[in-house]
Design a protein around this motif. Sequence first.
Motif, PDB file in Angstrom:
ATOM      1  N   ASP A  52      -8.059  -7.606 -14.635  1.00  0.00           N
ATOM      2  CA  ASP A  52      -8.440  -7.268 -13.231  1.00  0.00           C
ATOM      3  C   ASP A  52      -7.495  -8.156 -12.322  1.00  0.00           C
ATOM      4  O   ASP A  52      -7.034  -9.123 -12.679  1.00  0.00           O
ATOM      5  CB  ASP A  52      -9.896  -7.743 -13.337  1.00  0.00           C
ATOM      6  CG  ASP A  52     -10.347  -7.911 -11.999  1.00  0.00           C
ATOM      7  OD1 ASP A  52     -11.085  -6.883 -11.482  1.00  0.00           O
ATOM      8  OD2 ASP A  52     -10.450  -8.853 -11.106  1.00  0.00           O
ATOM      9  N   ARG A  53      -7.324  -7.261 -11.171  1.00  0.00           N
ATOM     10  CA  ARG A  53      -6.441  -7.919 -10.436  1.00  0.00           C
ATOM     11  C   ARG A  53      -6.877  -9.081  -9.461  1.00  0.00           C
ATOM     12  O   ARG A  53      -6.221 -10.345  -9.373  1.00  0.00           O
ATOM     13  CB  ARG A  53      -6.269  -6.731  -9.096  1.00  0.00           C
ATOM     14  CG  ARG A  53      -5.048  -7.206  -7.959  1.00  0.00           C
ATOM     15  CD  ARG A  53      -3.851  -7.131  -8.494  1.00  0.00           C
ATOM     16  NE  ARG A  53      -2.716  -7.379  -7.437  1.00  0.00           N
ATOM     17  CZ  ARG A  53      -1.391  -7.405  -7.535  1.00  0.00           C
ATOM     18  NH1 ARG A  53      -1.064  -7.630  -8.767  1.00  0.00           N
ATOM     19  NH2 ARG A  53      -0.677  -7.302  -6.650  1.00  0.00           N
ATOM     20  N   PHE A  54      -8.115  -9.303  -9.399  1.00  0.00           N
ATOM     21  CA  PHE A  54      -8.502 -10.533  -8.449  1.00  0.00           C
ATOM     22  C   PHE A  54      -8.467 -11.618  -9.506  1.00  0.00           C
ATOM     23  O   PHE A  54      -8.019 -12.848  -9.107  1.00  0.00           O
ATOM     24  CB  PHE A  54      -9.825 -10.214  -7.785  1.00  0.00           C
ATOM     25  CG  PHE A  54      -9.564  -9.065  -6.941  1.00  0.00           C
ATOM     26  CD1 PHE A  54      -9.100  -9.359  -5.676  1.00  0.00           C
ATOM     27  CD2 PHE A  54     -10.352  -7.913  -7.215  1.00  0.00           C
ATOM     28  CE1 PHE A  54      -9.024  -8.387  -4.945  1.00  0.00           C
ATOM     29  CE2 PHE A  54     -10.368  -6.846  -6.342  1.00  0.00           C
ATOM     30  CZ  PHE A  54      -9.782  -7.030  -5.142  1.00  0.00           C
ATOM     31  N   ARG A  89      -4.690  -1.894  -2.317  1.00  0.00           N
ATOM     32  CA  ARG A  89      -4.914  -0.744  -2.924  1.00  0.00           C
ATOM     33  C   ARG A  89      -5.094  -1.093  -4.756  1.00  0.00           C
ATOM     34  O   ARG A  89      -5.876  -0.410  -5.249  1.00  0.00           O
ATOM     35  CB  ARG A  89      -4.260   0.165  -2.702  1.00  0.00           C
ATOM     36  CG  ARG A  89      -4.323   0.801  -1.248  1.00  0.00           C
ATOM     37  CD  ARG A  89      -3.296   2.021  -1.117  1.00  0.00           C
ATOM     38  NE  ARG A  89      -3.591   2.513   0.323  1.00  0.00           N
ATOM     39  CZ  ARG A  89      -2.869   3.521   0.739  1.00  0.00           C
ATOM     40  NH1 ARG A  89      -1.939   4.364   0.076  1.00  0.00           N
ATOM     41  NH2 ARG A  89      -3.156   3.944   1.979  1.00  0.00           N
ATOM     42  N   ARG A  91      -6.019  -2.473  -7.926  1.00  0.00           N
ATOM     43  CA  ARG A  91      -7.251  -3.134  -8.655  1.00  0.00           C
ATOM     44  C   ARG A  91      -6.889  -3.739 -10.180  1.00  0.00           C
ATOM     45  O   ARG A  91      -7.667  -4.310 -10.401  1.00  0.00           O
ATOM     46  CB  ARG A  91      -8.214  -1.937  -8.658  1.00  0.00           C
ATOM     47  CG  ARG A  91      -8.617  -1.521  -7.374  1.00  0.00           C
ATOM     48  CD  ARG A  91      -9.542  -2.799  -6.531  1.00  0.00           C
ATOM     49  NE  ARG A  91     -10.050  -2.297  -5.334  1.00  0.00           N
ATOM     50  CZ  ARG A  91      -9.302  -2.788  -4.198  1.00  0.00           C
ATOM     51  NH1 ARG A  91      -8.212  -3.213  -4.290  1.00  0.00           N
ATOM     52  NH2 ARG A  91      -9.971  -2.400  -3.204  1.00  0.00           N
ATOM     53  N   ARG A  92      -5.758  -3.488 -10.643  1.00  0.00           N
ATOM     54  CA  ARG A  92      -5.444  -3.894 -11.890  1.00  0.00           C
ATOM     55  C   ARG A  92      -4.125  -4.251 -11.989  1.00  0.00           C
ATOM     56  O   ARG A  92      -2.894  -3.576 -11.544  1.00  0.00           O
ATOM     57  CB  ARG A  92      -5.942  -2.986 -12.983  1.00  0.00           C
ATOM     58  CG  ARG A  92      -5.794  -3.483 -14.390  1.00  0.00           C
ATOM     59  CD  ARG A  92      -6.857  -2.516 -15.224  1.00  0.00           C
ATOM     60  NE  ARG A  92      -7.167  -3.386 -16.596  1.00  0.00           N
ATOM     61  CZ  ARG A  92      -8.011  -4.005 -16.577  1.00  0.00           C
ATOM     62  NH1 ARG A  92      -8.814  -4.249 -15.592  1.00  0.00           N
ATOM     63  NH2 ARG A  92      -8.354  -4.501 -17.783  1.00  0.00           N
ATOM     64  N   GLY A 127      -1.517   2.392  -5.395  1.00  0.00           N
ATOM     65  CA  GLY A 127      -2.368   1.331  -6.151  1.00  0.00           C
ATOM     66  C   GLY A 127      -2.722   1.940  -7.683  1.00  0.00           C
ATOM     67  O   GLY A 127      -3.726   1.418  -8.360  1.00  0.00           O
ATOM     68  N   ASP A 129      -2.562   2.406 -11.628  1.00  0.00           N
ATOM     69  CA  ASP A 129      -2.150   1.545 -12.876  1.00  0.00           C
ATOM     70  C   ASP A 129      -1.090   2.202 -13.628  1.00  0.00           C
ATOM     71  O   ASP A 129      -1.211   3.038 -14.338  1.00  0.00           O
ATOM     72  CB  ASP A 129      -3.733   1.404 -13.725  1.00  0.00           C
ATOM     73  CG  ASP A 129      -3.621   0.727 -14.784  1.00  0.00           C
ATOM     74  OD1 ASP A 129      -2.514  -0.104 -15.063  1.00  0.00           O
ATOM     75  OD2 ASP A 129      -4.618   0.638 -15.763  1.00  0.00           O
TER      76      ASP A 129
END
Length: 232
Positions: A52-54, A89, A91-92, A127, A129
């Motif tokens: 997970d990116r965050f 953008r 997210r991963r 963005g 993956d």
Amino acid sequence: MLIEIFSDLICPWCYLGWHRLDLALAQRPGLRAETRWLPFQLNPDMPAGGMDRFFYLAHRFGSLERARQLFAAVEQAAAQDGLPLHLGRIRRTPSTLEAHALVLLAERYGRAVQVAKALFRAYFVDGMDIGNRGVLIAVAGACGMDRTTVARHLEAGEDTAAVSASDARARSLGIQAVPCFVFNRQYGLAGAQEPAALLPLLDLAAVDAGPAASSPATGGMATDGRTLGLTG
């Protein structure tokens, strides 16, 4: 002239560094330069499915706020050079093992730089993956590669050992951050340097390479894979 560049596909400074190299080469239209992609993994222990990116940013940079500050700086630098980035953008954060393997496959068809830049755009602009095999196959297909061949290559795990070997070689040479540019295997320069910083090394390497490095009829960059390997 041979220009070898250690890079990772999830490094925004690598994307900017390649762009700035293009800008520098545009100022030397008579220079014959062959570039070669050399894999480097910022996260060699990243799980195959990515992260997970965050969560990744908070873990790597200490906090999301710190990560946002750093990325704002690279977005601003890229924008000034005409290179759009949309880091929000993403997210991963993927493993780049298979993406690097795809670029090595593309090298055999003279498409390594084209595919690498397409992967950079897919990740940093759209963005996407790029650890997802379907995304890799789609990007390769859009670059004119045979999708079935690419799928079989990735499924078999071909070139992943070469990616790991290149990464290990870079670290044995003392490279800890990318991009790192190596000109004619004599002169090195790390970081996403401004074109003005690249020009003296281009000129120096061209002098060492002799008349074969310059031709009024040839400019830009070419990749045909005819270089001594650092990856296998």
